[in-house]
Design an enzyme around this catalytic site. Structure first.
Site, mmCIF file in Angstrom:
data_model
loop_
_atom_site.group_PDB
_atom_site.id
_atom_site.type_symbol
_atom_site.label_atom_id
_atom_site.label_comp_id
_atom_site.label_asym_id
_atom_site.label_seq_id
_atom_site.Cartn_x
_atom_site.Cartn_y
_atom_site.Cartn_z
ATOM 1 N N HIS A 25 0.868 -1.188 0.000
ATOM 2 C CA HIS A 25 0.000 0.000 0.000
ATOM 3 C C HIS A 25 0.903 1.235 0.000
ATOM 4 O O HIS A 25 1.947 1.233 0.651
ATOM 5 C CB HIS A 25 -0.854 -0.029 1.274
ATOM 6 N N ASN A 26 0.497 2.297 -0.731
ATOM 7 C CA ASN A 26 1.330 3.514 -0.801
ATOM 8 C C ASN A 26 2.790 3.141 -1.066
ATOM 9 O O ASN A 26 3.704 3.594 -0.373
ATOM 10 C CB ASN A 26 1.268 4.308 0.512
ATOM 11 N N GLU A 54 1.265 -0.073 -5.622
ATOM 12 C CA GLU A 54 0.280 0.990 -5.796
ATOM 13 C C GLU A 54 0.942 2.269 -6.283
ATOM 14 O O GLU A 54 2.041 2.616 -5.843
ATOM 15 C CB GLU A 54 -0.413 1.254 -4.453
ATOM 16 N N ASP A 113 -0.141 6.288 -6.827
ATOM 17 C CA ASP A 113 -1.090 7.402 -6.696
ATOM 18 C C ASP A 113 -0.704 8.475 -7.701
ATOM 19 O O ASP A 113 0.338 9.116 -7.542
ATOM 20 C CB ASP A 113 -0.996 8.023 -5.287
ATOM 21 N N HIS A 135 1.545 11.248 -2.288
ATOM 22 C CA HIS A 135 0.340 11.087 -1.480
ATOM 23 C C HIS A 135 -0.403 12.419 -1.498
ATOM 24 O O HIS A 135 -0.003 13.366 -0.833
ATOM 25 C CB HIS A 135 0.711 10.683 -0.045
ATOM 26 N N GLU A 144 -4.136 4.459 -8.509
ATOM 27 C CA GLU A 144 -5.067 5.379 -7.840
ATOM 28 C C GLU A 144 -5.037 6.638 -8.690
ATOM 29 O O GLU A 144 -4.066 7.400 -8.652
ATOM 30 C CB GLU A 144 -4.564 5.700 -6.416
#
Length: 739
Positions: free
Chosen positions: A303-304, A333, A335, A348, A382
């Site tokens: 995640h992230n 992931e 973003d 983020h 994302e």
């Protein structure tokens, strides 16, 4: 003899020492004096050309994983114009420790360090048990020989014992010292010190086991060793052949070998080796069926992924992707946000984390995706970008990844079930929203929210805008992982396609698991689901992945950058099957009609609970927690079971005062395991503290199904999951059916 290869020209350059520039950023570049110490395994560096004193740093070659040549890190790329590639190299460490970026004064010097360190890393990785032990003793001798005269007097020995975590009364220490000091010179040279160390590390508890099977107390004959393997190590049929192999492999004495026998030294070496470890050797390599649908596997997921620290201020970094992929992570992931000059960036959103370019992330993925595992990587997007920049993303994905990106159906057919890891070897799958389905109809559900992790709000009102927010080029790259909103298990059962995947926050997933465990397990036989940590975890802490695995969720995304219990569990589960990042789910979680519920394990077909009994015998050379002069640990061992709710349990031994060197507990801990196929067993060693929280010393986590019963060593890992040899626990494990 000294364990190194001093005659090698590269090693000679390193031992003579070099001034290398240490680079931390574009503005931080400082000269440091580096050299390789005589032990051939320690690199030492400091800021000034001074005689050895306290302002230096040491790096152990055993902590290094690789050397990258040229501009192969973000830091060195940022100064590429100032320093040519042939002067630059990067030392990469195991675990989460940051890289060391260096610039040499000449290409020859750079090559000497690059090739020399590579050679030493290779040597360190291929040492056998005996060489490793010799290296250890050698390291201790060097640490303790303060005046560097190659000898050690009793005062130095006493200091050394403290460094080694040994609390020993002075008389006993002096007695051993005098026995070792054969020349009666009042000091020990290296050979005598080896003898001293041997006496110090003599393991009475291993000797006792040896005595039980050895008729003359001196050696184990072939039949005696065979009998030990079949009775104590539960080896059955193969024990005869195995006994022969073990003598060949671990017996140091040629005389014993000729007799087909094993001495106490050989026996101890076997017990401390990989074969004597708690982990079944046959589960270490790829051993599972990899031809089932993707939904039938647990998949190591991050995640992230772009963060190296927390998600408010942390550094976004390509290194974070490299570290996750190196650990066998198979779902990363990204973003994505609009960048200033039409170039999408990754960070983020709405926070102070730094930004990196989307195209650089994709290039890093191309370079590192399949180094640790050849099985597919899922790229979870994302998406917060405008349609224009989404199109730019699509172009980068096609240009950079080329054939690696799976953009078509494998056999041109709309699948009834997902393809297998085997069929998708070497492929990257894009997980994102898609306009319409594989059947080329426009999906009637709302595709407005382009980002998964934000709740899908005001669906109907936004419906008309849906298609205008998504770039057709990016949409076309999505094949087997189309992100959709979750509308409940019933809806999924009657309408969902196998290639549709939903994401659940940890709280949503837990709620569903509690309310409809069996439905969740069934849903996960056919479709992938991804879970992710709550947005409130701004410190990038993790949730317990076991709760999600227990209902069959495959993509349980964790913050890989955050060490701790949750990542230990993840590392533990994926330590098997060649660390390839895919672990097949138990058969009762792969059958679409399964009635399994983690809350009622006794109701499943084939329910067979087991008793796990662990005799915690002793510990060996536990690391010091507190580096303060004269502090010694008071260790205790706790065993924790993670699995279905009924299996969650923990129990611990009492603590031993002032002995981290060879504590003996001899205590037995018993557990009942209702769903062995889902259980993980975690061994934690802590330093007991009456006044405050215990300090962490080491841990080791593995799947219950990978445990070898019998007398076993558990090789402890640091908080970061890296090895800390020769720290270990000695245990005797028995597993039996619950009657």
């Amino acid at each position: 003899n000294q364990p190194n290869q001093t005659h090698d020209p590269y090693i000679q350059v390193m031992m003579a020492g070099s001034t290398l520039r240490k680079v931390k950023s574009r503005s931080w570049k400082k000269n440091r004096y580096f050299r390789l110490l005589e032990d051939g395994l320690t690199i030492w560096y400091k800021s000034r050309w001074l005689p050895p004193c306290d302002d230096h740093v040491t790096v152990s070659v055993t902590d290094l994983e690789a050397v990258r040549e040229g501009h192969q890190s973000e830091v060195l790329l940022s100064i590429a114009e100032e320093f040519p590639a042939e002067l630059c190299f990067t030392l990469v460490f195991h675990g989460r420790q940051g890289n060391l970026d260096l610039v040499a004064e000449s290409p020859d010097e750079a090559q000497a360090w690059i090739q020399g360190v590579r050679m030493l890393i290779h040597k360190a990785q291929t040492m056998d048990e005996k060489e490793r032990l010799d290296q250890w003793v050698w390291d201790w001798f060097h640490k303790a020989d303060k005046n560097k005269d190659g000898k050690m007097n009793f005062k130095e020995v006493k200091k050394l014992l403290k460094m080694m975590n040994v609390e020993m009364n002075e008389d006993h220490a002096l007695h051993l010292f005098t026995m070792a000091d054969k020349s009666e010179s009042g000091s020990l040279e290296i050979e005598q010190f080896v003898f001293f160390y041997k006496m110090l590390t003599q393991r009475d508890e291993v000797w006792k086991v040896f005595q039980d099977y050895s008729e003359d107390g001196e050696k184990l004959m072939l039949e005696e060793l065979q009998s030990f393997l079949s009775v104590e190590q539960h080896e059955g049929e193969q024990s005869a052949q195995h006994a022969q192999e073990l003598i060949e492999r671990y017996e140091p004495s040629e005389t014993a070998k000729k007799q087909g026998a094993m001495s106490l030294d050989g026996f101890q070496m076997y017990l401390c080796s990989q074969e004597g470890s708690i982990f079944k050797p046959e589960h270490q390599d790829l051993y599972q069926d990899m031809s089932q649908p993707l939904s039938h596997y647990f998949i190591s997921s991050s995640h992230n992924t772009y963060l190296l620290e927390d998600q408010l201020r942390g550094q976004s970094s390509l290194e974070a992707y490299i570290q996750a992929l190196k650990r066998g992570c198979r779902c990363v992931e990204v973003d994505c946000w609009d960048g200033y000059d039409g170039d999408p960036v990754v960070y983020h959103g709405h926070t102070l984390t730094s930004k990196i370019l989307f195209k650089d992330v994709i290039s890093t993925l191309k370079e590192y995706a399949f180094r640790a595992s050849e099985f597919p990587v899922i790229l979870s997007i994302e998406n917060h970008c405008s349609v224009e920049q989404q199109t730019v993303m699509a172009q980068y994905l096609r240009q950079i990844l080329g054939d690696m990106l799976q953009t078509t159906l494998l056999d041109g057919q709309v699948p009834q079930q997902l393809p297998s890891p085997q069929e998708l070897k070497g492929k990257i799958l894009l997980k994102a929203k898609k306009i319409g389905g594989l059947e080329e109809y426009v999906d009637e559900t709302c595709t407005d929210e382009v980002s998964d992790e934000e709740e899908m709000a005001n669906c109907d009102a936004e419906m008309s805008k849906a298609k205008s927010k998504m770039s057709r080029e990016l949409s076309d790259l999505v094949v087997y992982c189309k992100s959709v909103h979750f509308d409940g298990f019933e809806h999924a059962h009657s309408h969902a396609k196998c290639y549709e995947i939903s994401s659940f926050s940890e709280s949503k997933a837990k709620k569903l698991a509690k309310e409809a465990g069996t439905d969740f397990v069934q849903y996960n036989t056919r479709q992938l689901s991804r879970t992710y940590p709550s947005g409130l975890r701004t410190d990038s802490s993790n949730y317990n992945p076991q709760d999600m695995w227990s209902v069959g969720c495959q993509i349980v995304a964790l913050n890989f950058q955050t060490a701790g219990l949750e990542m230990d569990l993840n590392d533990g589960l994926f330590r098997q099957n060649g660390c390839c990042g895919y672990v097949i789910k138990p058969n009762f979680m792969r059958d679409g009609n399964t009635q399994f519920s983690p809350d009622k394990p006794e109701e499943r077909e084939g329910y067979k609970p087991l008793r796990l009994s662990i005799q915690v015998i002793s510990g060996q050379q536990l690391p010091k927690v507190n580096q303060k002069e004269g502090s010694i640990v008071d260790p205790l061992v706790r065993v924790e079971i993670y699995g279905v709710p009924q299996d969650q349990a923990k129990d611990e031994t009492s603590h031993i005062n002032n002995n981290g060197f060879n504590p003996v507990w001899n205590e037995t801990l018993d557990f009942t395991i209702h769903t062995p196929e889902l259980a993980l067993v975690c061994f934690v060693v802590e330093d007991h503290d009456k006044a405050s929280r215990n300090d962490f010393i080491g841990q080791y986590t593995l799947p219950f199904m990978c445990i070898q019963p019998g007398y076993r060593h558990i090789h402890l890992l640091s908080k970061d999951g890296t090895a800390i040899p020769p720290s270990s626990l000695f245990v005797n494990i028995s597993i039996s059916e619950l009657t």
